[in-house]
Scaffold this active site. Structure first.
Site, PDB file in Angstrom:
ATOM      1  N   ARG A 146      39.434  10.132 -20.740  1.00 51.61           N
ATOM      2  CA  ARG A 146      40.655   9.352 -20.520  1.00 51.61           C
ATOM      3  C   ARG A 146      41.874  10.068 -21.097  1.00 51.61           C
ATOM      4  NH1 ARG A 146      40.667   4.437 -24.885  1.00 51.61           N
ATOM      5  NH2 ARG A 146      39.482   5.450 -26.533  1.00 51.61           N
ATOM      6  N   SER A 163      44.461   1.480 -23.273  1.00 50.73           N
ATOM      7  CA  SER A 163      43.035   1.801 -23.267  1.00 50.73           C
ATOM      8  C   SER A 163      42.726   2.983 -22.353  1.00 50.73           C
ATOM      9  CB  SER A 163      42.217   0.588 -22.820  1.00 50.73           C
ATOM     10  OG  SER A 163      42.343  -0.475 -23.738  1.00 50.73           O
ATOM     11  N   GLU A 197      44.409  -6.889  -9.975  1.00 52.29           N
ATOM     12  CA  GLU A 197      43.933  -5.623  -9.422  1.00 52.29           C
ATOM     13  C   GLU A 197      44.022  -5.557  -7.898  1.00 52.29           C
ATOM     14  OE1 GLU A 197      42.247  -6.187 -13.459  1.00 52.29           O
ATOM     15  OE2 GLU A 197      42.341  -7.454 -11.637  1.00 52.29           O
ATOM     16  N   PHE A 212      36.666  -3.441 -12.547  1.00 52.98           N
ATOM     17  CA  PHE A 212      37.674  -4.229 -11.836  1.00 52.98           C
ATOM     18  C   PHE A 212      38.017  -3.617 -10.479  1.00 52.98           C
ATOM     19  CE2 PHE A 212      39.012  -5.220 -16.399  1.00 52.98           C
ATOM     20  CZ  PHE A 212      38.150  -6.307 -16.459  1.00 52.98           C
ATOM     21  N   ARG A 239      34.666   6.565 -21.618  1.00 49.51           N
ATOM     22  CA  ARG A 239      35.645   6.170 -22.628  1.00 49.51           C
ATOM     23  C   ARG A 239      35.763   7.162 -23.779  1.00 49.51           C
ATOM     24  NH1 ARG A 239      35.728   3.708 -27.619  1.00 49.51           N
ATOM     25  NH2 ARG A 239      37.457   2.257 -28.013  1.00 49.51           N
TER      26      ARG A 239
END
Length: 313
Positions: free
Chosen positions: A9, A36, A57, A82, A166
């Site tokens: 990320r 995030s 979304e 999502f 992540r």
């Protein structure tokens, strides 16, 4: 292997800033998760090209499809679950069916999501997105590969799904990744392990542990899930005595299915053993706990492969 100083990320966010300087068409739409996903770095650098869409979304995807028709290159930022579930219909109708030039950065995929729980874990996205016509699906294995794939996706005209992990992880060995190719990370003649995304590093570590027990395995990394290099895979599997796929994804429709499909159609069909999430929802827990629980830690993978190969664990 060395440990990467950046997560995927972070690599994605940093590459977006560079693309923002290089290409004024670059815009980012976020689903209220910028801190995030690291899209907040782009927001700081280019506030006029950052759109905070909130927890909506489906609308985010629709707006991005509209922006793409004006010549802009929209990047979407949210958690993978999502996109592959909540926003799936507009992705199908507005992006894939129209071949819209929209890039989907799907963060926090797989089981390594910490304490978020089953509502946020996504382990079916590869099955869903690779079945969608015109959708390119990429699963980088480390930060460097993520950066290269982000740049490639930006230049490519058409919808792209980029699967991001992540946390920081080991840097994979080898040279510059090439889109569409299966990468050989370790050679060996006793069998073949095939992995993708962040799971590849753990699979490579498992191969190292097994080498100490006398089992020398070839490790293949599949960063391009779609289009999938079936011929390249078959050539690299060769006359291996067995093939094991390892993925941070469901056993249904992911890498294991892809490899089984390819080898079944090849000149020498052979069984494919799959290490993946079974038909279950993911519990809440630390990454280490979840990887051990679902058999995806390097130690668990090594033990499973040892049993399959008839080697003492």
């Amino acid at each position: 292997m060395t440990t990467s100083i950046r997560s995927m990320r972070e690599a994605w966010g940093g590459t977006l800033i560079a693309l923002g300087h290089e290409d004024p068409r670059t815009v980012v739409l976020d689903g209220d998760l910028a801190s995030s996903t690291k899209a907040d770095a782009f927001a700081t650098a280019f506030p006029e090209r950052f759109l905070q869409m909130g927890i909506a979304e489906q609308n985010l995807v629709g707006v991005a499809a509209g922006l793409a028709t004006t010549g802009l290159v929209p990047w979407l930022s949210s958690f993978g679950v999502f996109f592959s579930h909540r926003a799936l219909d507009p992705i199908r109708m507005l992006v894939a069916q129209t071949d819209a030039n929209v890039k989907i950065a799907a963060g926090y995929t797989g089981v390594c999501f910490g304490m978020a729980g089953k509502s946020h874990h996504d382990h079916a996205d590869l099955a869903v997105l690779r079945a969608m016509p015109r959708m390119t699906v990429l699963a980088p294995g480390d930060a460097a590969e993520c950066e290269a794939m982000t740049r490639w996706a930006h230049e490519y005209h058409g919808p792209v799904y980029l699967r991001l992990a992540r946390d920081p992880g080991p840097a994979l060995p080898g040279g510059e990744p090439r889109i569409g190719e299966v990468r050989v990370l370790r050679d060996g003649g006793d069998g073949v392990l095939v992995s993708t995304g962040a799971q590849t590093a753990r699979t490579l570590e498992a191969a190292g542990e097994l080498a100490a027990d006398g089992l020398d395995l070839r490790v293949l990394h599949v960063p391009t899930v779609k289009p999938f290099d079936e011929k390249g895979l078959i050539d690299l599997v060769g006359d291996a005595p067995f093939v094991v796929t390892v993925e941070e994804h469901s056993t249904y429709g992911g890498l294991g299915g892809m490899v089984a499909e390819a080898t079944a159609a090849g000149p020498r069909p052979l069984p494919v053993h799959r290490i993946a999430l079974e038909d279950t929802w993911v519990e809440t827990g630390s990454n280490a706990y979840l990887l051990d629980t679902y058999g995806l830690s390097a130690r668990a993978v090594a033990a499973r492969v040892a049993r399959l190969a008839g080697v003492a664990a």
